[in-house]
Write a protein that holds these residues in place. Structure first.
Motif, PDB file in Angstrom:
ATOM      1  N   ILE A   1      88.105  12.597  -9.084  1.00  0.00           N
ATOM      2  CA  ILE A   1      87.866  11.145  -8.610  1.00  0.00           C
ATOM      3  C   ILE A   1      89.041  10.166  -9.081  1.00  0.00           C
ATOM      4  N   ASP A   2      89.693  10.200  -9.854  1.00  0.00           N
ATOM      5  CA  ASP A   2      90.732   9.616 -10.366  1.00  0.00           C
ATOM      6  C   ASP A   2      92.012   9.875  -9.757  1.00  0.00           C
ATOM      7  N   GLU A   3      92.236  10.947  -9.395  1.00  0.00           N
ATOM      8  CA  GLU A   3      93.295  11.366  -8.338  1.00  0.00           C
ATOM      9  C   GLU A   3      93.067  10.846  -6.915  1.00  0.00           C
ATOM     10  N   VAL A   4      91.932  11.173  -6.637  1.00  0.00           N
ATOM     11  CA  VAL A   4      91.411  10.560  -5.202  1.00  0.00           C
ATOM     12  C   VAL A   4      91.714   9.121  -5.046  1.00  0.00           C
ATOM     13  N   TYR A   5      91.208   8.502  -6.214  1.00  0.00           N
ATOM     14  CA  TYR A   5      91.367   6.899  -6.423  1.00  0.00           C
ATOM     15  C   TYR A   5      92.883   6.509  -6.116  1.00  0.00           C
ATOM     16  N   LYS A   6      93.783   7.182  -6.728  1.00  0.00           N
ATOM     17  CA  LYS A   6      94.983   6.860  -6.458  1.00  0.00           C
ATOM     18  C   LYS A   6      95.728   6.921  -5.137  1.00  0.00           C
ATOM     19  N   ARG A   7      95.273   8.409  -4.637  1.00  0.00           N
ATOM     20  CA  ARG A   7      95.653   8.660  -3.230  1.00  0.00           C
ATOM     21  C   ARG A   7      95.276   7.681  -2.263  1.00  0.00           C
ATOM     22  N   LEU A   8      93.924   7.403  -2.122  1.00  0.00           N
ATOM     23  CA  LEU A   8      93.393   6.328  -1.351  1.00  0.00           C
ATOM     24  C   LEU A   8      94.160   5.014  -1.489  1.00  0.00           C
ATOM     25  N   GLY A   9      94.209   4.617  -2.637  1.00  0.00           N
ATOM     26  CA  GLY A   9      94.782   3.459  -2.908  1.00  0.00           C
ATOM     27  C   GLY A   9      96.301   3.360  -2.073  1.00  0.00           C
ATOM     28  N   GLU A  10      97.285   4.457  -2.203  1.00  0.00           N
ATOM     29  CA  GLU A  10      98.314   4.525  -1.560  1.00  0.00           C
ATOM     30  C   GLU A  10      98.199   4.453  -0.124  1.00  0.00           C
ATOM     31  N   SER A  11      97.185   5.367   0.171  1.00  0.00           N
ATOM     32  CA  SER A  11      97.176   5.443   1.808  1.00  0.00           C
ATOM     33  C   SER A  11      96.525   4.177   2.409  1.00  0.00           C
ATOM     34  N   ILE A  12      96.065   3.400   1.912  1.00  0.00           N
ATOM     35  CA  ILE A  12      95.472   2.193   2.451  1.00  0.00           C
ATOM     36  C   ILE A  12      96.262   0.776   2.353  1.00  0.00           C
ATOM     37  N   MET A  13      97.156   1.025   1.222  1.00  0.00           N
ATOM     38  CA  MET A  13      98.081   0.013   0.786  1.00  0.00           C
ATOM     39  C   MET A  13      98.489  -1.314   1.710  1.00  0.00           C
ATOM     40  N   ASP A  14      99.039  -0.593   3.243  1.00  0.00           N
ATOM     41  CA  ASP A  14      99.417  -1.541   3.988  1.00  0.00           C
ATOM     42  C   ASP A  14      98.653  -2.022   4.962  1.00  0.00           C
ATOM     43  N   ILE A  15      97.196  -1.987   4.677  1.00  0.00           N
ATOM     44  CA  ILE A  15      96.320  -2.368   5.628  1.00  0.00           C
ATOM     45  C   ILE A  15      95.938  -3.732   5.063  1.00  0.00           C
ATOM     46  N   ASP A  16      96.133  -4.931   5.731  1.00  0.00           N
ATOM     47  CA  ASP A  16      95.518  -5.895   5.332  1.00  0.00           C
ATOM     48  C   ASP A  16      94.240  -6.323   5.104  1.00  0.00           C
ATOM     49  N   GLY A  17      94.015  -6.709   3.751  1.00  0.00           N
ATOM     50  CA  GLY A  17      92.485  -6.984   3.211  1.00  0.00           C
ATOM     51  C   GLY A  17      91.680  -5.787   2.888  1.00  0.00           C
ATOM     52  N   ALA A  18      92.228  -4.564   2.944  1.00  0.00           N
ATOM     53  CA  ALA A  18      91.764  -3.360   2.543  1.00  0.00           C
ATOM     54  C   ALA A  18      91.684  -3.338   0.800  1.00  0.00           C
ATOM     55  N   ARG A  19      90.561  -2.790  -0.006  1.00  0.00           N
ATOM     56  CA  ARG A  19      90.831  -2.927  -1.092  1.00  0.00           C
ATOM     57  C   ARG A  19      90.050  -1.911  -1.790  1.00  0.00           C
ATOM     58  N   MET A  20      90.531  -1.369  -3.080  1.00  0.00           N
ATOM     59  CA  MET A  20      90.000  -0.062  -3.642  1.00  0.00           C
ATOM     60  C   MET A  20      89.217  -0.641  -4.936  1.00  0.00           C
ATOM     61  N   GLU A  21      88.141   0.193  -5.200  1.00  0.00           N
ATOM     62  CA  GLU A  21      87.430  -0.133  -6.379  1.00  0.00           C
ATOM     63  C   GLU A  21      87.041   1.105  -7.220  1.00  0.00           C
ATOM     64  N   ASP A  22      87.277   1.239  -8.546  1.00  0.00           N
ATOM     65  CA  ASP A  22      87.188   2.595  -9.206  1.00  0.00           C
ATOM     66  C   ASP A  22      85.875   2.091 -10.028  1.00  0.00           C
ATOM     67  N   ASN A  23      84.753   3.045  -9.474  1.00  0.00           N
ATOM     68  CA  ASN A  23      83.654   3.022  -9.966  1.00  0.00           C
ATOM     69  C   ASN A  23      83.128   4.152 -10.663  1.00  0.00           C
ATOM     70  N   LYS A  24      84.281   4.562 -11.595  1.00  0.00           N
ATOM     71  CA  LYS A  24      84.038   5.705 -12.561  1.00  0.00           C
ATOM     72  C   LYS A  24      83.851   7.139 -11.711  1.00  0.00           C
ATOM     73  N   PHE A  25      82.537   7.340 -11.592  1.00  0.00           N
ATOM     74  CA  PHE A  25      82.192   8.756 -10.674  1.00  0.00           C
ATOM     75  C   PHE A  25      82.558   8.502  -9.144  1.00  0.00           C
ATOM     76  N   CYS A  26      82.684   7.365  -8.717  1.00  0.00           N
ATOM     77  CA  CYS A  26      82.750   7.151  -7.357  1.00  0.00           C
ATOM     78  C   CYS A  26      83.951   6.152  -7.033  1.00  0.00           C
ATOM     79  N   VAL A  27      84.231   6.148  -5.764  1.00  0.00           N
ATOM     80  CA  VAL A  27      85.478   5.440  -5.410  1.00  0.00           C
ATOM     81  C   VAL A  27      85.016   4.492  -4.149  1.00  0.00           C
ATOM     82  N   SER A  28      85.226   3.197  -4.181  1.00  0.00           N
ATOM     83  CA  SER A  28      84.566   2.474  -3.180  1.00  0.00           C
ATOM     84  C   SER A  28      85.988   1.931  -2.495  1.00  0.00           C
ATOM     85  N   VAL A  29      85.849   2.120  -1.034  1.00  0.00           N
ATOM     86  CA  VAL A  29      87.279   1.474  -0.215  1.00  0.00           C
ATOM     87  C   VAL A  29      86.499   0.249   0.530  1.00  0.00           C
TER      88      VAL A  29
END
Ligand SMILES: O=P(O)(O)OC[C@H]1O[C@H](O[C@H]2O[C@H](CO)[C@@H](O)[C@H](O)[C@H]2O)[C@H](O)[C@@H](O)[C@@H]1O
Length: 383
Positions: free
Chosen positions: A227-255
């Motif tokens: 989950i930690d790894e996917v959080y980082k990868r998702l963060g990088e992949s949506i970085m350039d999309i205006d308004g998109a936001r990541m949230e680390d929910n420990k055992f889940c990740v919210s985009v």
């Protein structure tokens, strides 16, 4: 007359699409180790083709769902200023309430049914105890709501079951007298009871911030590094999309895409699913303007309710009435469990007609607060 079809299509029938992943990982197994997600890169047979064109995204149902999810305030205001639309909306809502009566107007029926049974309360957080806001960090609960929750918790066993991480939801609620389940039930801090394990996963004895002994149940703990790894990868992949936001929910990740322009929804979805391709042990679900990534284990808010009832020693008794109040698709798992066991019931918080396994409805968090206050008054007057 079928009210759900008589007015055009007023009902949002959330079909809850989930990315289809290998059936072998759909059962509840807690793997002791995972192959590096990179190992999946060459296993093309395991991959589902990703939707490339907008029609394909639409055909999969995801884009429509992303558009329909949790209408923005702008759209609701447009409804209100347009009298015709507003009337239409009210009519549809009233018709819908025939199937999902208000828990406030049906309060007497609820208390008559409850009689002398012991109530157990399960409350979702976002959209139930706090109003939906643009920035998830600002989803503050009012002091009046906190007082209402504290009051009911002094009278009935009460738990918060949230998609947020347990720590984060506790920081919002700040009440020690409750039980908390974070990450959609995958991180439960409950009472020390007779429950020592569930589905083959052992509970861990721990102490809470007050030094009180508690039982910690974390059926997805082996997924944390992934989950930690996917959080980082998702963060990088949506970085350039205006308004998109990541949230680390420990055992889940919210985009989150609440603040993304509608034209970019497809981009969000495609970026997320492209990363997900490398993680067949994770699945994607959809909430209110949010895509949620979580482990493919047979555990959800419904299982969390069963687990907590058992930990509280309330599972076997006919004399218990569990009530679950929630607004989101993930709460449907809990509504289903209560409906299937025919013991308690769900209350859906929604200001628009939606298909649900809940029995009653409340329009918004303000009505939830009124309901909690009424419950407390009823209990105090009846004892
Ligand atoms: O199970 P819940 O307690 O309802 O948590 C579900 C998700 O809630 C939060 O997102 C939602 O509320 C935000 C604040 O109002 C809003 O900005 C967002 O659009 C909603 O989806 C939370 O931020 C997520 O992590 C939870 O999974």
């Amino acid at each position: 007359m079928d009210l759900k079809t008589s007015l055009g299509s007023p009902v949002i029938a959330d079909p809850l699409p989930t990315l289809v992943l290998p059936s072998a990982v759909m059962t509840f197994t807690t793997p002791t180790s995972f192959p590096s997600p990179g190992l999946y890169l060459n296993t093309s047979s395991k991959k589902k083709p990703l939707p490339g064109k907008i029609e394909e995204v639409r055909a999969s149902g995801w884009l429509d769902l992303m558009m329909a999810s949790s209408p923005t305030r702008k759209r609701q205001i447009k409804d209100v200023v347009n009298d015709v639309q507003a009337d239409d909306h009210d009519l549809q809502y009233c018709n819908w309430m025939v199937d999902y009566p208000s828990a406030l107007t049906s309060f007497e029926a609820i208390t008559d049914f409850a009689g002398s049974k012991r109530l157990a309360l399960f409350l979702d957080y976002d959209g139930t105890l706090s109003p939906i806001v643009d920035n998830p960090a600002n989803a503050i609960m009012s002091d009046e709501m906190r007082a209402a929750v504290r009051h009911v918790a002094s009278l009935f066993p009460t738990a918060i079951i949230s998609g947020r991480s347990r720590d984060k939801v506790f920081d919002f609620v700040k009440l020690n007298e409750l039980y908390y389940a974070g990450s959609h039930g995958m991180d439960i801090m409950g009472p020390v009871g007779k429950t020592t394990e569930s589905n083959g996963v052992e509970c861990i004895r721990s102490t809470d911030t007050q030094g009180k002994e508690v039982n910690l149940f974390q059926p997805a703990s082996e997924f944390l590094p992934m989950i930690d790894e996917v959080y980082k990868r998702l963060g990088e992949s949506i970085m350039d999309i205006d308004g998109a936001r990541m949230e680390d929910n420990k055992f889940c990740v919210s985009v989150h895409y609440r603040n993304v322009a509608e034209d970019d929804y497809q981009k969000v979805f495609q970026r997320v699913t492209a990363v997900m391709e490398d993680y067949p042990c994770l699945k994607l679900t959809h909430g209110r303007k949010v895509l949620e990534v979580r482990p493919v284990i047979d555990w959800n808010k419904g299982k969390a309710v069963e687990f907590l009832l058992e930990s509280l020693g309330l599972n076997e008794s006919e004399d218990v009435l569990p009530i679950y109040v929630g607004d989101d698709r993930t709460d449907e798992d809990a509504f289903k469990v209560l409906k299937a066991s025919n013991r308690g019931f769900g209350i859906l918080v929604s200001s628009i007609p939606k298909e649900s396994d809940a029995f009653y409805s409340l329009r918004d968090p303000a009505e939830v607060m009124e309901f909690l206050k009424k419950l407390a008054t009823w209990k105090e007057q009846s004892t």
